[in-house]
Scaffold this active site. Structure first.
Site, mmCIF file in Angstrom:
data_model
loop_
_atom_site.group_PDB
_atom_site.id
_atom_site.type_symbol
_atom_site.label_atom_id
_atom_site.label_comp_id
_atom_site.label_asym_id
_atom_site.label_seq_id
_atom_site.Cartn_x
_atom_site.Cartn_y
_atom_site.Cartn_z
ATOM 1 N N CYS A 177 0.854 -1.197 0.000
ATOM 2 C CA CYS A 177 0.000 0.000 0.000
ATOM 3 C C CYS A 177 0.888 1.245 0.000
ATOM 4 O O CYS A 177 0.604 2.239 -0.669
ATOM 5 C CB CYS A 177 -0.904 0.010 1.220
ATOM 6 S SG CYS A 177 -2.033 -1.390 1.373
ATOM 7 N N HIS A 181 1.160 5.162 -1.584
ATOM 8 C CA HIS A 181 0.497 6.081 -0.660
ATOM 9 C C HIS A 181 1.331 6.489 0.544
ATOM 10 O O HIS A 181 0.803 6.655 1.636
ATOM 11 C CB HIS A 181 -0.818 5.455 -0.183
ATOM 12 C CG HIS A 181 -1.819 5.239 -1.274
ATOM 13 N ND1 HIS A 181 -2.469 6.278 -1.895
ATOM 14 C CD2 HIS A 181 -2.272 4.095 -1.852
ATOM 15 C CE1 HIS A 181 -3.292 5.788 -2.813
ATOM 16 N NE2 HIS A 181 -3.192 4.474 -2.808
ATOM 17 N N ARG A 225 -12.885 -0.530 -1.882
ATOM 18 C CA ARG A 225 -11.691 0.231 -2.252
ATOM 19 C C ARG A 225 -10.425 -0.528 -1.881
ATOM 20 O O ARG A 225 -9.488 -0.639 -2.668
ATOM 21 C CB ARG A 225 -11.728 1.591 -1.547
ATOM 22 C CG ARG A 225 -10.504 2.468 -1.737
ATOM 23 C CD ARG A 225 -10.315 2.899 -3.162
ATOM 24 N NE ARG A 225 -9.498 1.965 -3.920
ATOM 25 C CZ ARG A 225 -9.256 2.049 -5.220
ATOM 26 N NH1 ARG A 225 -9.776 3.013 -5.934
ATOM 27 N NH2 ARG A 225 -8.505 1.159 -5.818
ATOM 28 N N CYS A 229 -7.537 -2.316 -4.215
ATOM 29 C CA CYS A 229 -6.116 -1.983 -4.065
ATOM 30 C C CYS A 229 -5.264 -3.245 -3.984
ATOM 31 O O CYS A 229 -4.205 -3.340 -4.615
ATOM 32 C CB CYS A 229 -5.890 -1.138 -2.808
ATOM 33 S SG CYS A 229 -6.375 0.588 -2.981
#
Length: 268
Positions: A177, A181, A225, A229
């Site tokens: 992730c 991000h 969501r 991802c």
């Protein structure tokens, strides 16, 4: 006389400036597009359907969900979402909104676990009751500040587990992730990638889910969501309403504390 090195440096500067301006322009235009549509967000249709489902007696027990307790008392929805995920004493675990909703569908309405999670994500010709219910429940906290607690030991554990999952690298692309991000100024094509470690970014990102996705014609929840991802990272797809998804949600939600909830929102 201008030498070649000066020309190369000038060309590089112009290219960099041009790229930055193009990115800023694209970002501004996307923001304008969202603002134009904001007054007619189709998510309102999901909210309306969700309210009807919330109040409708259903399942083997023929009862509504109006006594479902999201942490502020049976049936109390105002501000409930801004404090989720949270520890629930009755199950001795941390749950996010979707996990708790599934729990209520089982314990109150008498649905089987399989029935309670049936069609978590909608598609053309296949409506999702869960996405509608989540739209209604979250909308009841619109305008309130995120205030997720990690006071309980299990809440702290969920946060730490979520943080570990956020930074865990794996899959065929060796992604995490955090790959997309955890730094400012990153994007994929025209899409900005919020830095979840930046409080302002975390607040802006988390407080606008669930959201109506124009490109999909559906309202998408936070669990959708996150599942998407993981798919993009080429990870195995996590089970719907799993503890792993709740842990990642806890990490994201806690980082968004102080942000004003503005969902269900509108996204491309």
């Amino acid at each position: 006389m201008i030498n070649r090195r000066t020309l190369v440096l000038s060309a590089g500067l112009l290219a960099t400036t041009g790229t930055a301006l193009a990115q800023t322009s694209a970002t501004d235009e996307i923001a304008k597009y969202r603002q134009m549509l904001a007054d007619g967000n189709p998510a309102e249709l999901w909210e309306m359907r969700g309210e009807e489902l919330w109040k409708t007696k259903a399942g083997p027990n023929k009862v509504s969900l109006e006594q479902c307790d999201f942490g502020k008392g049976p049936g109390v929805l105002k501000g409930a979402y801004t404090e989720l995920p949270r520890y629930f004493k009755d199950v001795n675990k941390v749950m996010d909104l979707e996990q708790r909703l599934v729990h209520c569908r089982i314990t109150l309405q008498g649905l089987s676990p399989a029935e309670a999670v049936k069609t978590p994500f909608g598609a053309a010709g296949k409506k999702s009751d869960i996405e509608a219910l989540v739209s209604y429940i979250t909308a009841e906290s619109r305008g309130m500040k995120m205030a997720v607690s990690t006071d309980h030991p299990l809440e702290r554990r969920a946060y730490e587990t979520g943080r570990q999952l956020f930074f865990y690298r794996g899959g065929s692309h060796d992604f995490a992730c955090a790959t997309c991000h955890s730094a400012d100024g990153q994007r994929i094509r025209l899409q900005e990638l919020p830095n979840i470690l930046n409080p302002a970014n975390a607040q802006a990102a988390y407080t606008t889910w669930p959201a109506y996705r124009v490109s999909q014609g559906e309202v998408r929840t936070m669990q959708h969501r996150l599942t998407d991802c993981f798919r993009q990272q080429r990870f195995p797809e996590p089970l719907y309403s799993s503890d792993a998804l709740t842990a990642v949600t806890m990490f994201l939600a806690k980082n968004a504390n102080g942000g004003v909830y503005a969902g269900p929102a509108l996204k491309r």
